[in-house]
Write a protein that holds these residues in place. Structure first.
Motif, short mmCIF file in Angstrom:
data_model
loop_
_atom_site.label_atom_id
_atom_site.label_comp_id
_atom_site.label_asym_id
_atom_site.label_seq_id
_atom_site.Cartn_x
_atom_site.Cartn_y
_atom_site.Cartn_z
N LYS A 113 0.74 -1.20 0.04
CA LYS A 113 0.05 -0.09 -0.05
C LYS A 113 0.71 1.38 0.08
N THR A 114 2.06 1.22 0.43
CA THR A 114 2.79 2.31 0.48
C THR A 114 3.93 2.62 -0.75
N VAL A 115 3.63 3.35 -1.74
CA VAL A 115 4.53 3.44 -2.96
C VAL A 115 5.65 4.30 -2.74
N LEU A 116 6.83 3.77 -2.79
CA LEU A 116 8.00 4.57 -2.41
C LEU A 116 8.61 5.12 -3.67
N SER A 117 8.41 4.60 -4.87
CA SER A 117 8.53 5.16 -6.25
C SER A 117 7.54 4.68 -7.32
N ASN A 118 7.47 5.31 -8.22
CA ASN A 118 6.54 4.95 -9.22
C ASN A 118 6.96 5.66 -10.59
N ILE A 119 7.76 5.12 -11.44
CA ILE A 119 8.23 5.58 -12.87
C ILE A 119 7.73 5.19 -13.89
N ILE A 120 7.16 6.07 -14.84
CA ILE A 120 6.22 5.79 -16.08
C ILE A 120 6.97 6.43 -17.10
N SER A 121 7.40 5.67 -18.37
CA SER A 121 7.83 6.19 -19.69
C SER A 121 6.67 5.83 -20.39
N SER A 122 5.96 6.84 -21.04
CA SER A 122 4.88 6.61 -21.87
C SER A 122 5.31 6.97 -23.13
N GLN A 123 4.86 5.97 -24.25
CA GLN A 123 5.00 6.29 -25.56
C GLN A 123 3.95 6.75 -26.35
N VAL A 124 3.00 7.45 -25.87
CA VAL A 124 1.62 7.72 -26.37
C VAL A 124 1.85 8.88 -27.36
N GLU A 125 2.86 9.78 -27.27
CA GLU A 125 3.11 10.83 -28.12
C GLU A 125 3.58 10.05 -29.70
N GLU A 126 4.49 9.02 -29.55
CA GLU A 126 4.73 8.31 -30.47
C GLU A 126 3.83 7.40 -31.39
N HIS A 127 2.77 6.91 -30.70
CA HIS A 127 1.65 6.07 -31.19
C HIS A 127 0.57 7.04 -31.51
N LYS A 128 0.62 8.44 -31.21
CA LYS A 128 -0.41 9.27 -31.66
C LYS A 128 -0.67 9.35 -33.29
N LYS A 129 0.49 9.51 -33.79
CA LYS A 129 0.55 9.50 -35.21
C LYS A 129 -0.04 8.46 -35.90
N TYR A 130 -0.02 7.36 -35.35
CA TYR A 130 -0.58 6.13 -35.94
C TYR A 130 -2.24 5.66 -35.71
N GLY A 131 -2.69 6.65 -34.60
CA GLY A 131 -4.10 6.45 -34.24
C GLY A 131 -4.35 5.39 -33.09
N GLY A 132 -3.04 4.64 -32.80
CA GLY A 132 -3.23 3.68 -31.88
C GLY A 132 -1.91 2.98 -31.60
N VAL A 133 -1.80 2.01 -30.68
CA VAL A 133 -0.58 1.44 -30.21
C VAL A 133 0.08 0.49 -31.43
N VAL A 134 1.12 0.66 -31.93
CA VAL A 134 1.76 -0.18 -32.93
C VAL A 134 2.86 -1.22 -32.10
N PRO A 135 2.27 -2.42 -31.94
CA PRO A 135 2.92 -3.50 -31.24
C PRO A 135 4.48 -3.60 -31.36
N GLU A 136 4.94 -3.43 -32.71
CA GLU A 136 6.30 -3.48 -32.80
C GLU A 136 7.20 -2.45 -32.20
N ILE A 137 6.48 -1.25 -32.55
CA ILE A 137 7.38 0.25 -31.95
C ILE A 137 7.38 0.00 -30.26
N ALA A 138 6.19 -0.40 -29.86
CA ALA A 138 5.99 -0.61 -28.48
C ALA A 138 6.94 -1.30 -27.64
#
Length: 341
Positions: free
Chosen positions: A27-52
């Motif tokens: 229940k206690t979060v000591l750290s939470n790091i997220i690297s999002s790819q949303v900007e890269e996939h946005k131009k394709y209109g959805g997630v491209v599995p190979e790129i992900a």
């Protein structure tokens, strides 16, 4: 460091977020790091599995290192390593699973396999430390729409599920017809505040054989057809009105089935989880429906609604306590029922 503390390094790579977190005692979060790819996939209109998958390979080392540094811990301070192994994009999952297996082999730390949907539910344990099963949960995300009985922290029973598109998928496809970029749910949520929810009469698709199953495909198609027909006739569709009408219809469908299931099964604790739980319209609607019935309503903070590793660490704690561990033969699985490990 207290010896009774269970420190879990959690890894999430099921779609297009590479994430790592350190969670203490579930229940206690000591750290939470997220690297999002949303900007890269946005131009394709959805997630491209190979790129992900490729981006996960590039990002996972620094994301895990960052989680340990932010938590102020080393590998020696960890109790176990948790990783999302199912369900999700198979290539993306494999990156996280293989990294976790390598780390487990190098350190001797136990390896905890975590189901992605179980971890979305567990995000609520972080936001609401007082929440304990049993309760009824609606999980709504880009790939899943389930009504689930959470009998205890590691025992689940599916009451209803989508037969076709998930709610989040329907949001994204309807948003594309409205001219919004990917991911479209947030744009529909904003536009809906400006529109008339009764402007367009949209279908409530029914499902034969199960009163609590969903079907969002016909709803999405009705939105797309409305825009196509308007274009052929040279008339305009009011985007704000359509967004409001679409969102209200989705909320109606979810609220009707979730409240019906709660009444039949006798639940007074209602939980919302998954990426679509960030939708403010849905959050408010379910909060209102629960208040009418004197039900307790729980939903994660917005930062824990989307894919993240903190929720994996939360669920990982309960899997660890239950002895649900894996060896180095653990493999990624693209499709997996929440009821089974």
């Amino acid at each position: 460091m207290h010896p009774e503390n269970v420190n879990i390094l959690a890894i999430e790579s099921s779609c297009d977020e590479t994430a790592a977190a350190v969670v203490q005692n579930g229940k206690t979060v000591l750290s939470n790091i997220i690297s999002s790819q949303v900007e890269e996939h946005k131009k394709y209109g959805g997630v491209v599995p190979e790129i992900a998958s490729r981006r996960h390979c590039e990002n996972i080392c620094w994301v895990v290192d960052g989680a340990l540094k932010e938590a102020g811990l080393t590998l020696d301070d960890l109790t176990a390593i948790a990783v999302t192994y199912a369900p999700g994009l198979i290539g993306a999952l494999l990156v996280g699973v293989n990294y976790a297996k390598g780390l487990s082999m190098a350190t001797g730390l136990p390896l905890i396999p975590v189901h992605h949907i179980r971890s979305h539910i567990a995000a609520n344990y972080i936001t609401h430390p007082e929440l304990t099963p049993p309760f009824l949960c609606m999980v709504a995300s880009g790939g899943h729409s389930h009504i689930i009985e959470v009998l205890d922290h590691v025992t689940f029973r599916v009451i209803g599920r989508t037969r076709d598109d998930a709610a989040g998928e329907a949001f994204d496809k309807a948003a594309r017809a409205m001219g919004f970029p990917y991911p479209g749910g947030v744009y529909i949520d904003k536009a809906a505040k400006l529109g008339n929810p009764d402007a367009y009469k949209l279908p409530h698709p029914k499902v034969d054989g199960s009163v609590y199953d969903f079907s969002f495909s016909g709803l999405k198609t009705a939105v797309i057809n409305t825009f196509h027909n308007a274009k052929q006739k040279g008339v305009e569709v009011d985007t704000n009105d359509m967004a409001a009408s679409f969102q209200k219809t989705v909320c109606d469908m979810i609220a009707e089935k979730l409240m019906g299931a709660a009444k039949e099964l006798g639940y007074k604790k209602i939980v919302l989880a998954g990426g679509v739980s960030a939708n403010l319209g849905l959050r408010e609607r379910l909060k209102t429906e629960c208040k009418k019935r004197n039900f307790d309503f729980y939903v994660p903070t917005l930062d824990l609604c989307g894919d993240n590793a903190a929720m994996v660490g939360a669920q990982g704690f309960y899997e660890y306590k239950s002895g649900n561990l894996a060896d180095l033969s653990l493999n990624a699985v693209a499709t997996k029922d929440i009821e089974k490990m």
